[in-house]
Motif scaffolding. Structure first.
Motif, PDB file in Angstrom:
ATOM      1  N   PRO A  26      35.085  33.715  47.862  1.00 33.28           N
ATOM      2  CA  PRO A  26      35.166  33.672  46.393  1.00 33.28           C
ATOM      3  C   PRO A  26      36.423  34.354  45.848  1.00 33.28           C
ATOM      4  O   PRO A  26      36.964  33.922  44.830  1.00 33.28           O
ATOM      5  N   ILE A  27      36.887  35.372  46.536  1.00 27.69           N
ATOM      6  CA  ILE A  27      38.109  36.046  46.085  1.00 27.69           C
ATOM      7  C   ILE A  27      39.301  35.103  46.217  1.00 27.69           C
ATOM      8  O   ILE A  27      40.132  34.996  45.312  1.00 27.69           O
ATOM      9  N   TYR A  28      39.373  34.390  47.343  1.00 26.82           N
ATOM     10  CA  TYR A  28      40.462  33.419  47.531  1.00 26.82           C
ATOM     11  C   TYR A  28      40.403  32.343  46.457  1.00 26.82           C
ATOM     12  O   TYR A  28      41.431  31.947  45.902  1.00 26.82           O
ATOM     13  N   GLU A  29      39.204  31.839  46.184  1.00 25.55           N
ATOM     14  CA  GLU A  29      39.052  30.793  45.180  1.00 25.55           C
ATOM     15  C   GLU A  29      39.486  31.275  43.802  1.00 25.55           C
ATOM     16  O   GLU A  29      40.124  30.533  43.053  1.00 25.55           O
ATOM     17  N   THR A  30      39.154  32.515  43.467  1.00 24.62           N
ATOM     18  CA  THR A  30      39.548  33.077  42.175  1.00 24.62           C
ATOM     19  C   THR A  30      41.062  33.217  42.079  1.00 24.62           C
ATOM     20  O   THR A  30      41.661  32.842  41.066  1.00 24.62           O
ATOM     21  N   VAL A  31      41.662  33.735  43.120  1.00 27.73           N
ATOM     22  CA  VAL A  31      43.116  33.912  43.127  1.00 27.73           C
ATOM     23  C   VAL A  31      43.821  32.559  43.018  1.00 27.73           C
ATOM     24  O   VAL A  31      44.771  32.395  42.242  1.00 27.73           O
ATOM     25  N   VAL A  32      43.333  31.579  43.757  1.00 29.06           N
ATOM     26  CA  VAL A  32      43.940  30.253  43.717  1.00 29.06           C
ATOM     27  C   VAL A  32      43.756  29.612  42.340  1.00 29.06           C
ATOM     28  O   VAL A  32      44.688  29.013  41.797  1.00 29.06           O
ATOM     29  N   ALA A  33      42.570  29.749  41.755  1.00 28.68           N
ATOM     30  CA  ALA A  33      42.317  29.179  40.427  1.00 28.68           C
ATOM     31  C   ALA A  33      43.243  29.803  39.386  1.00 28.68           C
ATOM     32  O   ALA A  33      43.783  29.098  38.522  1.00 28.68           O
ATOM     33  N   LEU A  34      43.438  31.100  39.457  1.00 30.11           N
ATOM     34  CA  LEU A  34      44.358  31.767  38.535  1.00 30.11           C
ATOM     35  C   LEU A  34      45.798  31.295  38.768  1.00 30.11           C
ATOM     36  O   LEU A  34      46.559  31.098  37.825  1.00 30.11           O
ATOM     37  N   ILE A  64      46.699  28.348  39.940  1.00 23.40           N
ATOM     38  CA  ILE A  64      46.793  26.991  39.407  1.00 23.40           C
ATOM     39  C   ILE A  64      46.931  27.025  37.887  1.00 23.40           C
ATOM     40  O   ILE A  64      47.758  26.314  37.312  1.00 23.40           O
ATOM     41  N   ALA A  65      46.129  27.864  37.240  1.00 26.46           N
ATOM     42  CA  ALA A  65      46.197  27.982  35.777  1.00 26.46           C
ATOM     43  C   ALA A  65      47.585  28.447  35.333  1.00 26.46           C
ATOM     44  O   ALA A  65      48.157  27.899  34.387  1.00 26.46           O
ATOM     45  N   PHE A  66      48.125  29.449  36.015  1.00 26.92           N
ATOM     46  CA  PHE A  66      49.458  29.954  35.679  1.00 26.92           C
ATOM     47  C   PHE A  66      50.516  28.863  35.887  1.00 26.92           C
ATOM     48  O   PHE A  66      51.399  28.664  35.044  1.00 26.92           O
ATOM     49  N   PHE A  67      50.430  28.143  37.001  1.00 28.11           N
ATOM     50  CA  PHE A  67      51.388  27.088  37.313  1.00 28.11           C
ATOM     51  C   PHE A  67      51.347  25.980  36.256  1.00 28.11           C
ATOM     52  O   PHE A  67      52.388  25.536  35.773  1.00 28.11           O
ATOM     53  N   LEU A  68      50.142  25.553  35.879  1.00 27.31           N
ATOM     54  CA  LEU A  68      50.016  24.512  34.859  1.00 27.31           C
ATOM     55  C   LEU A  68      50.536  24.996  33.508  1.00 27.31           C
ATOM     56  O   LEU A  68      51.170  24.233  32.769  1.00 27.31           O
ATOM     57  N   GLN A  69      50.281  26.246  33.192  1.00 24.22           N
ATOM     58  CA  GLN A  69      50.790  26.816  31.945  1.00 24.22           C
ATOM     59  C   GLN A  69      52.317  26.783  31.928  1.00 24.22           C
ATOM     60  O   GLN A  69      52.923  26.469  30.906  1.00 24.22           O
ATOM     61  N   GLN A  70      52.927  27.106  33.057  1.00 29.27           N
ATOM     62  CA  GLN A  70      54.392  27.080  33.140  1.00 29.27           C
ATOM     63  C   GLN A  70      54.928  25.652  32.982  1.00 29.27           C
ATOM     64  O   GLN A  70      55.944  25.434  32.323  1.00 29.27           O
ATOM     65  N   LEU A  71      54.239  24.684  33.581  1.00 31.93           N
ATOM     66  CA  LEU A  71      54.663  23.294  33.434  1.00 31.93           C
ATOM     67  C   LEU A  71      54.560  22.829  31.986  1.00 31.93           C
ATOM     68  O   LEU A  71      55.422  22.085  31.499  1.00 31.93           O
ATOM     69  N   LEU A  72      53.525  23.271  31.295  1.00 33.68           N
ATOM     70  CA  LEU A  72      53.376  22.926  29.878  1.00 33.68           C
ATOM     71  C   LEU A  72      54.442  23.616  29.039  1.00 33.68           C
ATOM     72  O   LEU A  72      55.052  23.004  28.162  1.00 33.68           O
TER      73      LEU A  72
END
Length: 86
Positions: free
Chosen positions: A2-10, A12-20
């Motif tokens: 679950p820790i890996y999943e949380t880190v990866v989800a964050l 992904i969110a940061f990466f998408l925010q940067q693309l936007l």
């Protein structure tokens, strides 16, 4: 995991925010399509670390679902990119 999943989800969110923010993703639906692709790849990789029963294909059920989501995200994103901007 679950820790890996949380880190990866964050991540992904940061990466998408940067693309936007950089206006790389400008068409409706692009963010969702790219999210599907990234989350499917992440889920597939995280499942490697888990001790889950493997199916006849040698993959877990979640990995098989990830492949389906990856294909869906790819088709969606490519379809959006091929449309003429309105």
């Amino acid at each position: 995991t679950p820790i890996y999943e949380t880190v990866v989800a964050l991540g992904i969110a940061f990466f998408l925010q940067q693309l936007l923010h950089r206006k790389i993703l400008t068409r409706a639906g692009q963010v969702f399509g790219v999210y599907l692709i990234l989350s499917a790849v992440a889920r597939f990789l995280v499942e490697i670390l888990r001790i889950e029963p493997r199916l006849a294909s040698g993959l877990t059920e979640a990995q098989q679902m990830s492949i389906g989501v990856l294909l869906l995200g790819t088709v969606l994103t490519l379809g959006i990119l091929r449309r003429r901007p309105s």
